[in-house]
Design a protein around this motif. Structure first.
Motif, PDB file in Angstrom:
ATOM      1  N   ASN A  12       0.816  -1.178   0.085  1.00 24.34           N
ATOM      2  CA  ASN A  12       0.013   0.084   0.061  1.00 24.34           C
ATOM      3  C   ASN A  12       0.789   1.181  -0.054  1.00 24.34           C
ATOM      4  N   ASP A  13       2.053   1.036  -0.131  1.00 26.79           N
ATOM      5  CA  ASP A  13       3.087   2.187  -0.296  1.00 26.79           C
ATOM      6  C   ASP A  13       2.896   3.199   0.874  1.00 26.79           C
ATOM      7  N   GLN A  14       2.962   2.248   2.206  1.00 26.27           N
ATOM      8  CA  GLN A  14       2.554   3.102   3.557  1.00 26.27           C
ATOM      9  C   GLN A  14       4.264   3.082   4.052  1.00 26.27           C
ATOM     10  N   LEU A  15       5.131   4.035   3.440  1.00 22.35           N
ATOM     11  CA  LEU A  15       6.297   3.959   3.785  1.00 22.35           C
ATOM     12  C   LEU A  15       7.067   5.062   4.594  1.00 22.35           C
ATOM     13  N   GLY A  16       6.295   5.595   5.687  1.00 25.37           N
ATOM     14  CA  GLY A  16       6.806   6.566   6.422  1.00 25.37           C
ATOM     15  C   GLY A  16       7.905   6.442   7.214  1.00 25.37           C
ATOM     16  N   PHE A  17       8.723   5.095   7.187  1.00 28.78           N
ATOM     17  CA  PHE A  17       9.862   4.752   7.714  1.00 28.78           C
ATOM     18  C   PHE A  17      10.922   5.103   6.611  1.00 28.78           C
ATOM     19  N   HIS A  18      10.654   5.049   5.404  1.00 26.95           N
ATOM     20  CA  HIS A  18      11.790   5.193   4.408  1.00 26.95           C
ATOM     21  C   HIS A  18      12.152   6.697   4.180  1.00 26.95           C
ATOM     22  N   LEU A  19      13.358   7.138   4.401  1.00 22.25           N
ATOM     23  CA  LEU A  19      13.980   8.289   4.386  1.00 22.25           C
ATOM     24  C   LEU A  19      14.288   8.581   2.949  1.00 22.25           C
ATOM     25  N   SER A  20      14.144   9.922   2.424  1.00 19.36           N
ATOM     26  CA  SER A  20      14.361  10.333   1.111  1.00 19.36           C
ATOM     27  C   SER A  20      15.829  10.786   0.978  1.00 19.36           C
ATOM     28  N   PHE A  21      16.685  10.630   2.044  1.00 17.35           N
ATOM     29  CA  PHE A  21      18.180  11.005   2.043  1.00 17.35           C
ATOM     30  C   PHE A  21      18.820   9.992   2.934  1.00 17.35           C
ATOM     31  N   VAL A  22      20.276  10.001   2.656  1.00 16.85           N
ATOM     32  CA  VAL A  22      21.116   9.122   3.220  1.00 16.85           C
ATOM     33  C   VAL A  22      21.202   9.621   4.972  1.00 16.85           C
ATOM     34  N   HIS A  23      21.076   8.686   5.612  1.00 14.54           N
ATOM     35  CA  HIS A  23      20.943   8.885   6.972  1.00 14.54           C
ATOM     36  C   HIS A  23      22.156   9.890   7.518  1.00 14.54           C
ATOM     37  N   PRO A  24      22.273  10.892   7.989  1.00 11.92           N
ATOM     38  CA  PRO A  24      23.301  11.778   8.540  1.00 11.92           C
ATOM     39  C   PRO A  24      24.088  10.846   9.646  1.00 11.92           C
ATOM     40  N   ILE A  25      23.304  10.126  10.512  1.00 11.38           N
ATOM     41  CA  ILE A  25      24.052   9.349  11.490  1.00 11.38           C
ATOM     42  C   ILE A  25      25.215   8.444  10.843  1.00 11.38           C
ATOM     43  N   LEU A  26      24.608   7.927   9.753  1.00 11.90           N
ATOM     44  CA  LEU A  26      25.624   6.858   9.073  1.00 11.90           C
ATOM     45  C   LEU A  26      26.900   7.495   8.560  1.00 11.90           C
ATOM     46  N   LYS A  27      26.492   8.851   7.843  1.00 16.27           N
ATOM     47  CA  LYS A  27      27.544   9.645   7.130  1.00 16.27           C
ATOM     48  C   LYS A  27      28.574  10.246   8.219  1.00 16.27           C
ATOM     49  N   ARG A  28      28.172  10.537   9.347  1.00 13.32           N
ATOM     50  CA  ARG A  28      28.859  11.198  10.361  1.00 13.32           C
ATOM     51  C   ARG A  28      29.606  10.243  11.368  1.00 13.32           C
TER      52      ARG A  28
END
Length: 217
Positions: A12-28
């Motif tokens: 149903n494309d209920q994807l509130g958990f999907h981020l539209s960016f790379v997670h800054p915690i990972l990058k940091r």
């Protein structure tokens, strides 16, 4: 969380958990783990996270586990990768280049299936599971990865204000699952309520995102 719950969310494309960016915690924080250039990073319950593409571009090998075939298909399509698809005991094995995804039940994944892991990146797996499932999940993760180092993200909020997922996981529970095998360091904590619309609109008073570094003892 029954399998049907997550399958329905993807259907149903209920994807509130999907981020539209790379997670800054990972990058940091990835550099804190001093990984080799071709290290193999495991993402449990990975969905179609953009973090995977970022890790691949950085030169790492990535292996994920994900229940939804829809999610895995969309992941490979977004990355413009044509996978070889075969079967494993718990579902389908998708592979292309430096990316491997085990689509199916993570609890049926075995050590020999997964292979060596240099880092576990748990952005949305532990917090996706209700309390009754988390101990079994943590034990499975430790067994699968031989207690590999881990970058873990959890959330803290009052569950009386809103039902998960994601569910709150407090520091005491992180210790319950992992203190016997890892040294646990809190890397950051930040109230992200303003950018978490589902929780803000539900009237949640605080929604704190916490990053943890878990290093094998």
């Amino acid at each position: 969380m029954e399998h049907d719950f997550w399958q329905t969310r993807w259907k149903n494309d209920q994807l509130g958990f999907h981020l539209s960016f790379v997670h800054p915690i990972l990058k940091r924080n990835l550099s804190r783990f001093s990984l080799a250039a071709d290290a193999r990073i495991f993402l449990p319950l990975c969905g179609k996270t953009l973090d995977i593409g970022w890790l691949l571009e950085a030169g790492y090998r990535v292996v994920g586990a994900e229940l939804s075939e829809i999610a895995v298909g969309q992941l490979f399509e977004a990355l413009k990768l044509v996978p070889d698809i075969s079967s494993w005991e718990g579902g389908q094995y998708w592979h292309a280049g430096r990316l491997t995804i085990f689509q199916g039940d993570i609890f049926r994944l075995g050590v020999d299936d997964l292979g060596p892991v240099d880092l576990v990146y748990d952005r949305a797996a532990l917090v996706a599971l209700p309390p009754s499932m988390r101990a079994a999940y943590a034990a499975q993760l430790l067994a699968l990865t031989h207690a590999a180092p881990q970058l873990l993200i959890t959330f803290e909020y009052d569950p009386a204000e809103k039902a998960g997922p994601p569910f709150p996981v407090l520091p005491e529970e992180v210790a319950d699952h992992y203190a016997g095998s890892h040294t646990i360091t809190e890397l950051s904590r930040k109230d992200v309520l303003e950018s978490s619309l589902n929780f803000k609109e539900a009237g949640v008073s605080r929604f704190v995102e916490v990053a943890w570094q878990l290093m094998p003892r």
